[in-house]
Design a protein around this motif. Structure first.
Motif, PDB file in Angstrom:
ATOM      1  N   ASN A 259       0.826  -1.196   0.000  1.00 46.38           N
ATOM      2  CA  ASN A 259       0.000   0.000   0.000  1.00 46.38           C
ATOM      3  C   ASN A 259       0.867   1.255   0.000  1.00 46.38           C
ATOM      4  O   ASN A 259       2.101   1.190   0.041  1.00 46.38           O
ATOM      5  CB  ASN A 259      -0.951   0.000   1.207  1.00 46.38           C
ATOM      6  CG  ASN A 259      -0.195  -0.134   2.520  1.00 46.38           C
ATOM      7  OD1 ASN A 259       0.914   0.387   2.670  1.00 46.38           O
ATOM      8  ND2 ASN A 259      -0.782  -0.843   3.473  1.00 46.38           N
ATOM      9  N   GLU A 260       0.221   2.391  -0.013  1.00 38.53           N
ATOM     10  CA  GLU A 260       0.955   3.648  -0.156  1.00 38.53           C
ATOM     11  C   GLU A 260       1.882   3.905   1.017  1.00 38.53           C
ATOM     12  O   GLU A 260       3.003   4.403   0.838  1.00 38.53           O
ATOM     13  CB  GLU A 260      -0.047   4.797  -0.304  1.00 38.53           C
ATOM     14  CG  GLU A 260       0.611   6.150  -0.549  1.00 38.53           C
ATOM     15  CD  GLU A 260      -0.411   7.239  -0.817  1.00 38.53           C
ATOM     16  OE1 GLU A 260      -0.139   8.405  -0.445  1.00 38.53           O
ATOM     17  OE2 GLU A 260      -1.466   6.931  -1.402  1.00 38.53           O
ATOM     18  N   GLU A 261       1.450   3.560   2.225  1.00 36.61           N
ATOM     19  CA  GLU A 261       2.277   3.794   3.404  1.00 36.61           C
ATOM     20  C   GLU A 261       3.571   2.982   3.343  1.00 36.61           C
ATOM     21  O   GLU A 261       4.663   3.487   3.676  1.00 36.61           O
ATOM     22  CB  GLU A 261       1.497   3.451   4.682  1.00 36.61           C
ATOM     23  CG  GLU A 261       0.364   4.404   5.019  1.00 36.61           C
ATOM     24  CD  GLU A 261      -0.847   4.202   4.131  1.00 36.61           C
ATOM     25  OE1 GLU A 261      -0.911   3.137   3.455  1.00 36.61           O
ATOM     26  OE2 GLU A 261      -1.715   5.098   4.091  1.00 36.61           O
ATOM     27  N   VAL A 262       3.462   1.725   2.931  1.00 38.05           N
ATOM     28  CA  VAL A 262       4.648   0.880   2.828  1.00 38.05           C
ATOM     29  C   VAL A 262       5.599   1.425   1.767  1.00 38.05           C
ATOM     30  O   VAL A 262       6.829   1.495   1.979  1.00 38.05           O
ATOM     31  CB  VAL A 262       4.256  -0.571   2.525  1.00 38.05           C
ATOM     32  CG1 VAL A 262       5.492  -1.433   2.242  1.00 38.05           C
ATOM     33  CG2 VAL A 262       3.458  -1.174   3.665  1.00 38.05           C
ATOM     34  N   GLN A 263       5.071   1.816   0.622  1.00 34.22           N
ATOM     35  CA  GLN A 263       5.925   2.333  -0.442  1.00 34.22           C
ATOM     36  C   GLN A 263       6.624   3.618  -0.018  1.00 34.22           C
ATOM     37  O   GLN A 263       7.814   3.818  -0.321  1.00 34.22           O
ATOM     38  CB  GLN A 263       5.092   2.571  -1.709  1.00 34.22           C
ATOM     39  CG  GLN A 263       4.520   1.304  -2.321  1.00 34.22           C
ATOM     40  CD  GLN A 263       3.803   1.563  -3.627  1.00 34.22           C
ATOM     41  OE1 GLN A 263       4.191   2.434  -4.395  1.00 34.22           O
ATOM     42  NE2 GLN A 263       2.762   0.797  -3.901  1.00 34.22           N
ATOM     43  N   LEU A 264       5.937   4.496   0.724  1.00 35.25           N
ATOM     44  CA  LEU A 264       6.558   5.731   1.192  1.00 35.25           C
ATOM     45  C   LEU A 264       7.652   5.441   2.206  1.00 35.25           C
ATOM     46  O   LEU A 264       8.718   6.069   2.197  1.00 35.25           O
ATOM     47  CB  LEU A 264       5.501   6.652   1.804  1.00 35.25           C
ATOM     48  CG  LEU A 264       4.488   7.276   0.825  1.00 35.25           C
ATOM     49  CD1 LEU A 264       3.418   8.047   1.583  1.00 35.25           C
ATOM     50  CD2 LEU A 264       5.206   8.201  -0.158  1.00 35.25           C
ATOM     51  N   ALA A 265       7.409   4.466   3.079  1.00 35.82           N
ATOM     52  CA  ALA A 265       8.404   4.128   4.103  1.00 35.82           C
ATOM     53  C   ALA A 265       9.638   3.498   3.477  1.00 35.82           C
ATOM     54  O   ALA A 265      10.775   3.776   3.900  1.00 35.82           O
ATOM     55  CB  ALA A 265       7.780   3.194   5.137  1.00 35.82           C
TER      56      ALA A 265
END
Length: 343
Positions: A259-265
Motif C-alpha cells: 500500500n501507499e504507506e509501505v511504499q513511502l516508508a
C-alpha cells in the motif's frame, strides 16, 4: 532375386536446386541460398556500411542530446544513443542483410509452439519467483529502484539485456556445432526426408558419394550464423515472455500487497512525490521501477539457466534440434548437387 534398383528422380538438377532454394527461403534459411549470400556480402562492404553507420550515429547523438536537454537527465543521452544505435543496426540487418525472413520464421516457430513452453515455465518460474520475491519485499531494493532516474533505469535494463545477448552469442554457436558432429548416411536420409532433396539424397548416396557429402556437412560462415540467429530469436522471445510474466506478477502482487504507506516508508519519498503511472491509477512509479528492475534481472538469470542447466536445455533446444539437423543435412546434399553441376 536381384534387388530392385532405386527409382531415379525425374526432375533435372536445376529444378531440384531451385526447389531447395525456395524451401530454404520458406524455412528461415536465407543464407543457405548462394545468391542471397552474395547480396549480404555486398551489404557488409565498408563502402556501403560505413556511411550509413555514421549517419545513424549522428542522428542518434542529436536525438540523445535533445532528450537529455529536455528532461534534464544526463543519463538519458547514453540510453537513447544505445537504443537508437541498436535499432538502426537491427533495421539494417533485417533489410539489407536479409535477416528479415530468418527472424520472421523464428518468431512464427516460437509462437506456434507456445504450448511446449508451458512445461519449461512450470520448472523455471516457481524457483525464480521464490528467489526474486525476497528481493521485491526488501526495502533496500525499493530505495535503489526509486532513486534511479528514467535514463539510469533504462541503462540498467540495457545492461542486463546486453549481458544476456552476449552470453547467448557465445554459447549458441556451440549448440550449432554439436549438430554437425555426427553426420552419416542415415543422418542425411533422415534430414532430407519429406524435403525437395529427398530423392536427390538417395541418388547421391547410391552413387557412392556418401563420404563426400558427409565432408560437406560442416556448417560455416553465413550459414552457421543463420542457424545461430534462428536459435537466438527463439531463445530471446521465450526469455522475454518469461520476463514479462515476472513483470506482470510483481505489478499485480505490489498492487495488492504494497500500500501507499509501505511504499513511502521503503522509498523515503514524500507523499506528493509518489506519482502514479498514466492510465494506471493503482500502479505507482516506484512499483513499476522495482518490477521492471527485477524483470530485467530475471531475464539474465533465465538466459543463463536455460543454456547451462540440462533440464532447461532439453525444453528449449529439443524442439528445434530436428530443424537444425534438417538444415545441416539438406545443405550437405545441396552443395554436393551444386558441385556435380559445376563444370
Amino acid at each position: 532375386m536381384a534387388p530392385t534398383p532405386r527409382r531415379r528422380s525425374r526432375r533435372s538438377t536445376p529444378d531440384v536446386l531451385a526447389a531447395a532454394d525456395a524451401w530454404f527461403l520458406a524455412h528461415g534459411l536465407t543464407y543457405f541460398v548462394p545468391e542471397v549470400r552474395g547480396r549480404v556480402r555486398d551489404g557488409l562492404r565498408p563502402r556501403r556500411l560505413l556511411p550509413l553507420a555514421v549517419l545513424v550515429l549522428l542522428v542518434s547523438a542529436a536525438a540523445a542530446g535533445l532528450l537529455a536537454w529536455a528532461t534534464g537527465q544526463i543519463s538519458t543521452a547514453p540510453a537513447v544513443l544505445l537504443s537508437l544505435g541498436a535499432a538502426g543496426a537491427a533495421a539494417y540487418a533485417l533489410t539489407v542483410l536479409r535477416a528479415g525472413p530468418i527472424v520472421t520464421w523464428a518468431l512464427g516457430r516460437t509462437f506456434g509452439s507456445l504450448r511446449s513452453l508451458l512445461p519449461m515455465m512450470t520448472r523455471a518460474l516457481p524457483l525464480l519467483l521464490v528467489f526474486v520475491t525476497f528481493l521485491f519485499i526488501n526495502a533496500e531494493v525499493w530505495q535503489l529502484s526509486a532513486s534511479l532516474t528514467t535514463g539510469t533505469l533504462w541503462l540498467v535494463v540495457l545492461l542486463f539485456v546486453g549481458l544476456a545477448l552476449g552470453f547467448l552469442l557465445v554459447r549458441l554457436p556451440e549448440e550449432v556445432d554439436l549438430v554437425d558432429d555426427a553426420v552419416d548416411d542415415a543422418f542425411l536420409r533422415r534430414a532430407c526426408a519429406g524435403t525437395p532433396l529427398e530423392e536427390a539424397c538417395e541418388e547421391v548416396l547410391d552413387d557412392g558419394r556418401g563420404a563426400e557429402v558427409v565432408a560437406l556437412a560442416q556448417v560455416e560462415g553465413f550459414e552457421r550464423w543463420n542457424l545461430v540467429i534462428v536459435l537466438l530469436v527463439i531463445q530471446a522471445v521465450q526469455v522475454l515472455l518469461l520476463a514479462g510474466t515476472v513483470l506482470l506478477f510483481f505489478l499485480l502482487f505490489g498492487t495488492l500487497a504494497m500500500n501507499e504507506e509501505v511504499q513511502l516508508a521503503w522509498t523515503g519519498l514524500d507523499p506528493a512525490d509518489l506519482r502514479q503511472l498514466p492510465g494506471l491509477s493503482n500502479v505507482s512509479v516506484p512499483l513499476f521501477q522495482v518490477s521492471l528492475f527485477l524483470a530485467a534481472f530475471s531475464s539474465l538469470y533465465l538466459t543463463v539457466s536455460t543454456v547451462t542447466d540440462e533440464t532447461y536445455r532439453e525444453h528449449f533446444f529439443a524442439s528445434v534440434v530436428s530443424e537444425l539437423r534438417t538444415a545441416v543435412g539438406m545443405r550437405a546434399v545441396y552443395l554436393a548437387l551444386r558441385t556435380r553441376r559445376s563444370p
